[in-house]
Design an enzyme around this catalytic site. Structure first.
Site, mmCIF file in Angstrom:
data_model
loop_
_atom_site.group_PDB
_atom_site.id
_atom_site.type_symbol
_atom_site.label_atom_id
_atom_site.label_comp_id
_atom_site.label_asym_id
_atom_site.label_seq_id
_atom_site.Cartn_x
_atom_site.Cartn_y
_atom_site.Cartn_z
ATOM 1 N N SER A 158 0.833 -1.205 0.000
ATOM 2 C CA SER A 158 0.000 0.000 0.000
ATOM 3 C C SER A 158 0.870 1.259 0.000
ATOM 4 O O SER A 158 1.628 1.492 -0.942
ATOM 5 C CB SER A 158 -0.960 -0.033 1.194
ATOM 6 N N ASP A 182 -0.435 -4.025 -4.021
ATOM 7 C CA ASP A 182 -1.545 -3.079 -4.132
ATOM 8 C C ASP A 182 -1.146 -1.674 -3.677
ATOM 9 O O ASP A 182 -1.594 -1.183 -2.637
ATOM 10 C CB ASP A 182 -2.769 -3.560 -3.346
ATOM 11 N N HIS A 252 -8.062 -5.016 -0.582
ATOM 12 C CA HIS A 252 -6.734 -4.398 -0.494
ATOM 13 C C HIS A 252 -5.717 -5.381 0.093
ATOM 14 O O HIS A 252 -4.592 -5.501 -0.402
ATOM 15 C CB HIS A 252 -6.850 -3.142 0.371
#
Length: 452
Positions: A158, A182, A252
């Site tokens: 992330s 991601d 996610h």
């Protein structure tokens, strides 16, 4: 005698307690600290095969103060992302053990929880560059003491993916590899390359997308960008807000769990370079002869086997589908059908595979399939498991018609090719009639090159 035994046990207890006190843990914050906001502090926790259960904090000023840290070994940095509640990531211990199983390496968990734990996402984003500066200074210290930048692998999750990108940019792209799980989308979408991760940040950049319609970044950011199930909604994740926190984070987080599965070698997920997920589902992108090795790349840790081909081809997007549960692998079959019918027919195709009492079904229903006179049609059938040997196959051509005559479809040949098992034979059947909405069963036979 009892006194000496007691004293011996006390000494052993003191020794064990002393050893345990040397372990350094990931920062665990309370929610109120996240609510109030935290000031950035970067802690580097070292794990090796010799101390898998006992992280040791490294000094930012010296890379030689801890004998466990061997600069001749490859080094992996694991960089987490935004932590709105302040709790440690649940996957840190898993990724440390699985990385250590791959190679005798230094594993540095970058704990920037103080800085990432903040209800104000804008503050956490602002801290990404500061965290990157801190990591960069440490890597430069490593380099000065003999470490090779090419042996360093940054794994960012992330926001951590962009932290890794900033580190790579500061080191002029000489880092060996960046893996981005991601990468965060909010405040990074639409920004220029210098403000986010991009392919120039390392010698090889691989990216895995699982939440492109919410928390993740939609665009291609690496030499290869993998899009799981198209990159957005993941199977098994909640579809409504009533599921609570999981509704927001499940898609996610799936990138991390897919990467973990690639490390434990439970199965290799193959991805197919393609222009879109729709084209992949249509069976238009199922060959990878231009790659070396001459197979399509696999997702995750071991994709560096295809590094040379990917660097030669430029930025590549690759698509794949998964199941809802670990190890997430699907078994893909290329289905080639040659039809002989006077009129064009449209419908959904359902294929079932049988082996003993085990039955698997693939419903090819993402769009209506079209069958024309003496025309070859290619489909992609995806099954949730690998079934072998296959003793029987059924196929059903569903049109949805409930009134009127039943149309028939004559197949001159149907051929199933197991994509992930190239050493297995293709399965064929010649000259059969399908009646709409009716299952037809047959025993597959080896394909004959001399026939249609």
């Amino acid at each position: 005698m009892l006194l000496w035994s007691f004293l011996g046990l006390m000494s052993l207890f003191s020794l064990c307690r002393g050893q345990l006190s040397q372990c350094d843990d990931f920062t665990d914050l309370h929610f109120h600290e996240s609510f109030m906001g935290t000031n950035l502090y970067v802690k580097l926790l070292l794990y090796t095969r010799a101390n898998l259960d006992c992280g040791r904090e490294l000094s930012h000023l010296s890379t030689t103060d801890l004998p466990l840290f061997n600069l001749t070994r490859p080094t992996a940095f694991v960089i987490h992302g935004y932590r709105p509640t302040g709790a440690p990531p649940i996957w840190v211990g898993h990724i440390v053990r699985l990385l250590a199983a791959q190679d005798d390496m230094n594993i540095l968990v970058v704990d920037w929880n103080r800085g990432a734990a903040n209800l104000n996402y804008f503050t956490a984003v602002a801290n990404t560059r500061k965290a990157a500066e801190n990591i960069t200074a440490f890597i430069q210290n490593m380099q000065e003491n003999g470490a090779s930048l090419g042996s360093i692998h940054l794994i960012g999750v992330s926001l951590g993916a962009h932290v890794a990108g900033f580190v790579g940019a500061m080191l002029k792209g000489k880092i060996g590899r960046i893996t981005a799980l991601d990468p965060a989308g909010p405040l990074f979408s639409g920004t220029p390359p210098e403000d986010r991760l991009d392919p120039s940040d390392a010698q090889f950049v691989d990216v895995l997308h699982t939440d492109t319609d919410a928390l993740g970044h939609r665009g291609a950011l690496g030499h290869i960008d993998f899009y799981a199930n198209g990159g957005a909604d993941q199977p098994g994740c909640p579809k409504t807000i009533f599921s609570g926190k999981s509704y927001f984070v499940c898609d996610h987080q799936r990138s991390v769990f897919l990467f973990l599965c690639s490390l434990n070698n439970s199965c290799n997920i193959t991805a197919y370079p393609c222009s879109s997920y729709q084209d992949f589902l249509d069976g238009r992108c199922l060959q990878c002869e231009s790659f070396k090795p001459a197979t399509c790349p696999i997702v995750g840790y071991h994709v560096n086997q295809w590094k040379d081909s990917l660097l030669r081809l430029g930025q590549t997007k690759a698509y794949f589908s998964t199941t809802a549960e670990p190890p997430y692998c699907k078994m893909n079959y290329k289905v080639d059908i040659v039809t002989w019918n006077q009129y064009t027919r449209w419908g959904v195709v359902i294929i079932k595979l049988y082996s003993g009492r085990k039955v698997l079904e693939a419903k090819i229903d993402h769009k209506l399939s079209r069958f024309e006179q003496y025309t070859a049609t290619r489909l992609l059938a995806q099954f949730d498991e690998d079934l072998h040997p296959i003793q029987k196959i059924t196929i059903c051509f569903v049109t949805g018609n409930v009134i009127g005559p039943r149309y028939k479809l004559r197949l001159l040949r149907i051929r199933l090719t197991p994509l992930e098992r190239p050493n297995r034979p293709q399965l064929c059947r010649y000259d059969m009639i399908l009646e709409e909405n009716m299952e037809v069963s047959f025993r597959p036979m080896a394909c004959e090159d001399s026939r249609i």
